[in-house]
Design a protein around this motif. Structure first.
Motif, PDB file in Angstrom:
ATOM      1  N   LEU A   1       3.310  89.536 -71.713  1.00 23.70           N
ATOM      2  CA  LEU A   1       4.215  88.677 -70.847  1.00 23.70           C
ATOM      3  C   LEU A   1       3.300  87.677 -70.284  1.00 23.70           C
ATOM      4  O   LEU A   1       2.100  87.994 -69.836  1.00 23.70           O
ATOM      5  CB  LEU A   1       4.823  89.714 -69.639  1.00 23.70           C
ATOM      6  N   GLU A   2       3.706  86.503 -70.571  1.00 20.10           N
ATOM      7  CA  GLU A   2       2.864  85.330 -69.852  1.00 20.10           C
ATOM      8  C   GLU A   2       3.809  84.680 -69.049  1.00 20.10           C
ATOM      9  O   GLU A   2       4.779  83.810 -69.536  1.00 20.10           O
ATOM     10  CB  GLU A   2       2.401  84.482 -71.116  1.00 20.10           C
ATOM     11  N   ARG A   3       3.667  84.671 -67.485  1.00 21.75           N
ATOM     12  CA  ARG A   3       4.777  84.039 -66.895  1.00 21.75           C
ATOM     13  C   ARG A   3       4.272  83.866 -65.361  1.00 21.75           C
ATOM     14  O   ARG A   3       3.304  84.856 -64.901  1.00 21.75           O
ATOM     15  CB  ARG A   3       6.016  85.000 -66.801  1.00 21.75           C
ATOM     16  N   THR A   4       4.465  82.930 -64.742  1.00 27.28           N
ATOM     17  CA  THR A   4       4.087  82.522 -63.264  1.00 27.28           C
ATOM     18  C   THR A   4       5.434  83.080 -62.313  1.00 27.28           C
ATOM     19  O   THR A   4       6.356  82.477 -62.779  1.00 27.28           O
ATOM     20  CB  THR A   4       3.704  81.198 -63.093  1.00 27.28           C
ATOM     21  N   PHE A   5       5.179  83.916 -61.336  1.00 26.85           N
ATOM     22  CA  PHE A   5       6.257  84.123 -60.585  1.00 26.85           C
ATOM     23  C   PHE A   5       5.942  83.613 -59.141  1.00 26.85           C
ATOM     24  O   PHE A   5       4.774  83.799 -58.760  1.00 26.85           O
ATOM     25  CB  PHE A   5       6.379  85.888 -60.484  1.00 26.85           C
ATOM     26  N   THR A   6       7.021  83.002 -58.472  1.00 22.00           N
ATOM     27  CA  THR A   6       6.542  82.528 -57.174  1.00 22.00           C
ATOM     28  C   THR A   6       7.221  83.376 -56.150  1.00 22.00           C
ATOM     29  O   THR A   6       8.363  83.630 -56.223  1.00 22.00           O
ATOM     30  CB  THR A   6       7.291  81.122 -57.038  1.00 22.00           C
ATOM     31  N   LEU A   7       6.498  84.025 -55.150  1.00 26.47           N
ATOM     32  CA  LEU A   7       6.914  84.852 -54.117  1.00 26.47           C
ATOM     33  C   LEU A   7       6.707  84.029 -52.829  1.00 26.47           C
ATOM     34  O   LEU A   7       5.600  83.427 -52.483  1.00 26.47           O
ATOM     35  CB  LEU A   7       5.956  86.069 -54.221  1.00 26.47           C
ATOM     36  N   ARG A   8       7.745  84.219 -51.952  1.00 29.57           N
ATOM     37  CA  ARG A   8       7.923  83.627 -50.764  1.00 29.57           C
ATOM     38  C   ARG A   8       7.677  84.912 -49.782  1.00 29.57           C
ATOM     39  O   ARG A   8       8.611  85.795 -49.830  1.00 29.57           O
ATOM     40  CB  ARG A   8       9.202  83.035 -50.552  1.00 29.57           C
ATOM     41  N   THR A   9       6.433  85.054 -48.974  1.00 30.14           N
ATOM     42  CA  THR A   9       6.401  86.100 -48.126  1.00 30.14           C
ATOM     43  C   THR A   9       5.632  85.581 -46.836  1.00 30.14           C
ATOM     44  O   THR A   9       5.232  84.436 -46.873  1.00 30.14           O
ATOM     45  CB  THR A   9       5.483  87.452 -48.874  1.00 30.14           C
TER      46      THR A   9
ATOM     47  N   LYS B   1      14.505  81.618 -42.813  1.00 29.72           N
ATOM     48  CA  LYS B   1      15.390  82.840 -43.359  1.00 29.72           C
ATOM     49  C   LYS B   1      15.992  82.106 -44.250  1.00 29.72           C
ATOM     50  O   LYS B   1      17.176  82.527 -45.046  1.00 29.72           O
ATOM     51  CB  LYS B   1      16.090  83.514 -42.485  1.00 29.72           C
ATOM     52  N   ASN B   2      15.947  80.577 -44.675  1.00 25.13           N
ATOM     53  CA  ASN B   2      16.681  80.073 -45.737  1.00 25.13           C
ATOM     54  C   ASN B   2      16.838  80.678 -47.047  1.00 25.13           C
ATOM     55  O   ASN B   2      15.723  80.746 -47.397  1.00 25.13           O
ATOM     56  CB  ASN B   2      16.468  78.620 -45.438  1.00 25.13           C
ATOM     57  N   SER B   3      17.787  80.805 -47.576  1.00 21.89           N
ATOM     58  CA  SER B   3      18.013  81.296 -48.886  1.00 21.89           C
ATOM     59  C   SER B   3      18.031  80.235 -50.196  1.00 21.89           C
ATOM     60  O   SER B   3      17.976  80.800 -51.220  1.00 21.89           O
ATOM     61  CB  SER B   3      19.338  82.434 -48.980  1.00 21.89           C
ATOM     62  N   GLU B   4      18.069  79.218 -49.539  1.00 16.70           N
ATOM     63  CA  GLU B   4      18.388  77.920 -50.709  1.00 16.70           C
ATOM     64  C   GLU B   4      16.891  78.243 -51.999  1.00 16.70           C
ATOM     65  O   GLU B   4      17.290  77.742 -52.822  1.00 16.70           O
ATOM     66  CB  GLU B   4      18.249  76.490 -50.084  1.00 16.70           C
TER      67      GLU B   4
ATOM     68  N   SER C   1      13.359  77.823 -57.169  1.00 13.39           N
ATOM     69  CA  SER C   1      11.927  77.251 -56.763  1.00 13.39           C
ATOM     70  C   SER C   1      11.154  78.843 -56.419  1.00 13.39           C
ATOM     71  O   SER C   1       9.891  78.742 -56.356  1.00 13.39           O
ATOM     72  CB  SER C   1      11.792  76.537 -55.926  1.00 13.39           C
ATOM     73  N   VAL C   2      12.068  79.905 -56.030  1.00 16.85           N
ATOM     74  CA  VAL C   2      11.271  81.085 -55.506  1.00 16.85           C
ATOM     75  C   VAL C   2      12.133  82.122 -56.177  1.00 16.85           C
ATOM     76  O   VAL C   2      13.237  82.258 -56.626  1.00 16.85           O
ATOM     77  CB  VAL C   2      11.525  81.305 -54.058  1.00 16.85           C
ATOM     78  N   ASP C   3      11.113  83.078 -57.008  1.00 18.19           N
ATOM     79  CA  ASP C   3      11.788  84.056 -57.723  1.00 18.19           C
ATOM     80  C   ASP C   3      11.735  85.385 -56.953  1.00 18.19           C
ATOM     81  O   ASP C   3      12.939  86.245 -57.193  1.00 18.19           O
ATOM     82  CB  ASP C   3      10.541  84.576 -58.946  1.00 18.19           C
ATOM     83  N   LEU C   4      11.066  85.761 -56.054  1.00 20.43           N
ATOM     84  CA  LEU C   4      11.149  86.717 -55.192  1.00 20.43           C
ATOM     85  C   LEU C   4      10.619  86.614 -53.758  1.00 20.43           C
ATOM     86  O   LEU C   4       9.828  85.876 -53.530  1.00 20.43           O
ATOM     87  CB  LEU C   4      10.350  87.883 -55.640  1.00 20.43           C
ATOM     88  N   GLU C   5      11.374  87.343 -52.698  1.00 22.30           N
ATOM     89  CA  GLU C   5      11.129  86.979 -51.455  1.00 22.30           C
ATOM     90  C   GLU C   5      10.830  88.339 -50.734  1.00 22.30           C
ATOM     91  O   GLU C   5      11.700  89.285 -51.055  1.00 22.30           O
ATOM     92  CB  GLU C   5      12.130  86.194 -50.691  1.00 22.30           C
ATOM     93  N   THR C   6      10.375  88.476 -49.542  1.00 23.71           N
ATOM     94  CA  THR C   6      10.139  89.784 -48.972  1.00 23.71           C
ATOM     95  C   THR C   6      10.551  89.236 -47.420  1.00 23.71           C
ATOM     96  O   THR C   6      10.059  88.002 -46.989  1.00 23.71           O
ATOM     97  CB  THR C   6       8.806  90.253 -48.963  1.00 23.71           C
ATOM     98  N   GLY C   7      11.018  90.357 -46.650  1.00 21.93           N
ATOM     99  CA  GLY C   7      11.376  89.888 -45.198  1.00 21.93           C
ATOM    100  C   GLY C   7      12.376  90.999 -44.776  1.00 21.93           C
ATOM    101  O   GLY C   7      12.948  91.760 -45.365  1.00 21.93           O
ATOM    102  N   VAL C   8      12.693  90.625 -43.273  1.00 27.97           N
ATOM    103  CA  VAL C   8      13.970  91.258 -42.935  1.00 27.97           C
ATOM    104  C   VAL C   8      14.996  90.474 -43.104  1.00 27.97           C
ATOM    105  O   VAL C   8      15.233  89.317 -42.851  1.00 27.97           O
ATOM    106  CB  VAL C   8      13.347  91.478 -41.494  1.00 27.97           C
TER     107      VAL C   8
END
Length: 303
Positions: A93-101, A134-137, A143-150
């Protein structure tokens, strides 16, 4: 101009491979008359006889010979598009994931996640970006693949959510702080000087509400935007930092931690992603790794 019937490509591929209407009909599970009608449609569509009689059999025309390889390739590509994705091989696998945390998530779980990826998926790169709100846009626009939070009321209802762990707030002070010795009562806790964490710059929060209901008020002498900054200040001053336990495990090394003497509700930290990535094998593999890491990274509660 009429839209061509792409189903005819499969029929043409089989006819050119078999060179016989009867054999092509059996292979496609059609009657000979239905296959003859399909050949007539192909002749009309292409403007060429395609297969002509020679003795008892059929032979392809020059146009049919010219089309044979191209049609076969198109049918194979279409079948590949429509079949389920192949089983993922993380090592390829060759890929870049953007995580918003949050910074706390990166500092506490980032090293373990990067180590795991380096071992199992060396071609994967992670881009961690700051989570100011907390914006889900960003999930919606890709622009974001995965996010963590409450998860809160402002979280978009279309977003997929999976809980990672429960977290509670604890108090943290330097080792020679007075609260490092003896029982930490609500009065002792409130009497200290505090650093408060607020991304929105608020002056008070839930802990202050709980203290207020008990007739107590703590002195907040400084406000910062992240848990890392709060712990840095508490490490070298008399300040008390109140931070999430699991989010700050690595950051509290060498400091004294204690359970808060007031009942503050726990929070559930989740990962969030957009539905379009739900079935993506690579994204699903990453989600599984994040969840495994979070579940296994914490083994003991304090207090």
């Amino acid at each position: 101009m009429s839209t061509p019937d792409l189903n005819l490509l499969v029929t043409l591929d089989v006819l050119l491979a078999e060179g016989s209407v009867a054999r092509a009909a059996r292979r496609l599970r059609l009657s000979p008359s239905a296959m003859s009608r399909a050949l007539a449609r192909l002749r009309d569509t292409t403007g060429d006889p395609l297969l002509v009689r020679a003795g008892r059999g059929l032979v392809p025309t020059p146009r049919a010979v010219e089309l044979r390889e191209q049609v076969g390739r198109l049918v194979q590509e279409a079948e590949a598009v429509l079949r389920p994705a192949d089983k993922l091989d993380p090592r390829k696998l060759e890929r870049t994931f953007t995580l918003r945390t949050s910074d706390g998530f990166v500092e506490n779980f980032g090293p373990g996640l990067l180590s795991l990826l380096g071992r199992d998926a060396p071609g994967v790169r992670l881009r961690f970006i700051h989570k100011p709100d907390k914006n889900s846009e960003p999930l919606r626009d890709g622009s974001v693949d995965l996010e963590t939070g409450v998860v809160e009321e402002t979280t978009s209802p279309e977003v997929r959510v999976q809980a990672l762990f429960r977290d509670r707030f604890i108090g943290v002070v330097r080792m020679d702080h007075p609260l490092a010795q003896g029982e930490v009562t609500p009065a002792r806790y409130a009497a200290g000087r505090h650093v408060y964490v607020s991304r929105q710059g608020r002056d008070t929060g839930l802990i202050d509400e709980v203290l207020g209901s008990a007739g107590l008020r703590r002195e907040i002498v400084t406000i910062v935007s992240g848990f890392s900054a709060a712990l840095t200040l508490a490490r070298s001053t008399e300040l008390i930092a109140s931070v999430p336990e699991r989010h700050t495990g690595n950051l509290r090394t060498g400091m004294h931690s204690f359970a808060l003497p007031v009942a503050v509700p726990e929070v559930t930290v989740s990962m969030l992603w957009h539905p379009r990535l739900d079935a993506d094998p690579a994204h699903r593999w990453l989600r599984e790794r994040v969840r495994e890491l979070c579940v296994g990274a914490f083994s003991k509660r304090i207090g």
